[in-house]
Design an enzyme around this catalytic site. Sequence first.
Site, PDB file in Angstrom:
ATOM      1  N   GLY A 183       0.781  -1.240   0.000  1.00  0.00           N
ATOM      2  CA  GLY A 183       0.000   0.000   0.000  1.00  0.00           C
ATOM      3  C   GLY A 183       0.805   1.279   0.000  1.00  0.00           C
ATOM      4  O   GLY A 183       0.303   2.327   0.411  1.00  0.00           O
ATOM      5  N   SER A 184       2.044   1.232  -0.501  1.00  0.00           N
ATOM      6  CA  SER A 184       2.806   2.492  -0.546  1.00  0.00           C
ATOM      7  C   SER A 184       2.161   3.467  -1.535  1.00  0.00           C
ATOM      8  O   SER A 184       2.154   4.683  -1.303  1.00  0.00           O
ATOM      9  CB  SER A 184       4.279   2.250  -0.881  1.00  0.00           C
ATOM     10  OG  SER A 184       4.429   1.801  -2.201  1.00  0.00           O
ATOM     11  N   ASN A 185       1.592   2.951  -2.606  1.00  0.00           N
ATOM     12  CA  ASN A 185       0.877   3.833  -3.543  1.00  0.00           C
ATOM     13  C   ASN A 185      -0.412   4.359  -2.920  1.00  0.00           C
ATOM     14  O   ASN A 185      -0.796   5.516  -3.137  1.00  0.00           O
ATOM     15  CB  ASN A 185       0.576   3.102  -4.853  1.00  0.00           C
ATOM     16  CG  ASN A 185       1.803   3.003  -5.728  1.00  0.00           C
ATOM     17  OD1 ASN A 185       2.204   3.977  -6.362  1.00  0.00           O
ATOM     18  ND2 ASN A 185       2.446   1.837  -5.737  1.00  0.00           N
ATOM     19  N   MET A 209      -4.468  -7.370  -6.997  1.00  0.00           N
ATOM     20  CA  MET A 209      -4.003  -8.566  -7.695  1.00  0.00           C
ATOM     21  C   MET A 209      -5.131  -9.372  -8.353  1.00  0.00           C
ATOM     22  O   MET A 209      -4.963 -10.565  -8.608  1.00  0.00           O
ATOM     23  CB  MET A 209      -3.202  -9.465  -6.730  1.00  0.00           C
ATOM     24  CG  MET A 209      -2.009  -8.776  -6.105  1.00  0.00           C
ATOM     25  SD  MET A 209      -0.931  -7.989  -7.327  1.00  0.00           S
ATOM     26  CE  MET A 209      -0.018  -9.423  -7.868  1.00  0.00           C
ATOM     27  N   ASN A 265      -4.959   2.468 -13.393  1.00  0.00           N
ATOM     28  CA  ASN A 265      -4.061   1.455 -12.840  1.00  0.00           C
ATOM     29  C   ASN A 265      -2.624   1.935 -12.978  1.00  0.00           C
ATOM     30  O   ASN A 265      -2.301   2.676 -13.913  1.00  0.00           O
ATOM     31  CB  ASN A 265      -4.225   0.132 -13.600  1.00  0.00           C
ATOM     32  CG  ASN A 265      -3.342  -0.972 -13.034  1.00  0.00           C
ATOM     33  OD1 ASN A 265      -3.214  -1.118 -11.816  1.00  0.00           O
ATOM     34  ND2 ASN A 265      -2.709  -1.741 -13.913  1.00  0.00           N
ATOM     35  N   HIS A 281       1.355   0.507 -13.282  1.00  0.00           N
ATOM     36  CA  HIS A 281       2.094  -0.717 -13.600  1.00  0.00           C
ATOM     37  C   HIS A 281       3.586  -0.387 -13.713  1.00  0.00           C
ATOM     38  O   HIS A 281       3.954   0.581 -14.387  1.00  0.00           O
ATOM     39  CB  HIS A 281       1.570  -1.314 -14.914  1.00  0.00           C
ATOM     40  CG  HIS A 281       2.189  -2.639 -15.223  1.00  0.00           C
ATOM     41  ND1 HIS A 281       1.835  -3.789 -14.541  1.00  0.00           N
ATOM     42  CD2 HIS A 281       3.155  -2.996 -16.097  1.00  0.00           C
ATOM     43  CE1 HIS A 281       2.553  -4.802 -15.010  1.00  0.00           C
ATOM     44  NE2 HIS A 281       3.364  -4.347 -15.943  1.00  0.00           N
TER      45      HIS A 281
HETATM   46  C1  GRF Z   1       3.335  -1.425  -7.458  1.00  0.00           C
HETATM   47  O1  GRF Z   1       4.597  -1.773  -7.950  1.00  0.00           O
HETATM   48  C2  GRF Z   1       2.351  -1.233  -8.587  1.00  0.00           C
HETATM   49  O2  GRF Z   1       2.924  -0.698  -9.739  1.00  0.00           O
HETATM   50  C3  GRF Z   1       1.902  -2.651  -8.852  1.00  0.00           C
HETATM   51  O3  GRF Z   1       1.797  -3.225  -7.551  1.00  0.00           O
HETATM   52  C4  GRF Z   1       2.716  -2.590  -6.685  1.00  0.00           C
HETATM   53  C5  GRF Z   1       2.006  -2.129  -5.457  1.00  0.00           C
HETATM   54  O4  GRF Z   1       2.876  -1.576  -4.496  1.00  0.00           O
HETATM   55  N1  GRF Z   1       0.691  -2.665  -9.628  1.00  0.00           N
HETATM   56  P1  GRF Z   1       2.309  -0.926  -3.174  1.00  0.00           P
HETATM   57  O5  GRF Z   1       1.430  -1.976  -2.497  1.00  0.00           O
HETATM   58  O6  GRF Z   1       1.536   0.287  -3.546  1.00  0.00           O
HETATM   59  O7  GRF Z   1       3.492  -0.588  -2.314  1.00  0.00           O
END
Ligand code: GRF
Length: 184
Positions: free
Chosen positions: A12-14, A84, A101, A103
């Site tokens: 969940g860093s994003n 996922m 999304n 990627h």
């Molecule tokens: C990221 O690398 C994103 O590009 C991919 O899944 C990963 C999620 O990372 N789709 P986080 O959970 O947000 O740290």
Amino acid sequence: MLNAAIFASGNGSNFEALVNSNRVNIVLLVCNNENAYVIERAKKHDIEVMMLNYKDVSPLYNETLAYEVMKRKKVELILLAGFMKKLTPFLIGKYPKCILNIHPSLLPKYKGLNAVDQALEAGETEIGVTVHYVNKYLDDGKVIVQDSIDIKGLDVKDVYEKVHKKEHELYVEALDIVLEEFYE
Ligand code: GRF
């Protein structure tokens, strides 16, 4: 501010970067992994968590449940951030041009799982990150923003660090572009 839901399955860093960007009002986390750290992050920010169980029911059933909650919470934008599971045409149809999304590759290269590892195995010295609209195909759909990263001479840990840093910047940049179009 527009209401958005984030779908995520892992660290969940994003998610954190999107919440902290204050560009949209994140009103819901949709998650399919009860061990995901992103759940703690959502709780810390007082964001409602909806868990989906893909083991016992179909993706369509799950998406119908999520859609009902999103309708109630007036969600207008869906941000996939390491979710996922592939969305079905049902939810994609309900949110035309409103599902994004991220990627970790220079799409259309290296779609699917472990995109960074795929690129490293192929010997790439330049990789990248893409934010795109979601369509019914995996890691497809119109690109909103894309940026490359020079990884010459970096070890794997540093590569991942750079990728994540780039992701957090780029997802916010993409949001700004999408929001501008939204309010046009
Ligand atoms: C990221 O690398 C994103 O590009 C991919 O899944 C990963 C999620 O990372 N789709 P986080 O959970 O947000 O740290």
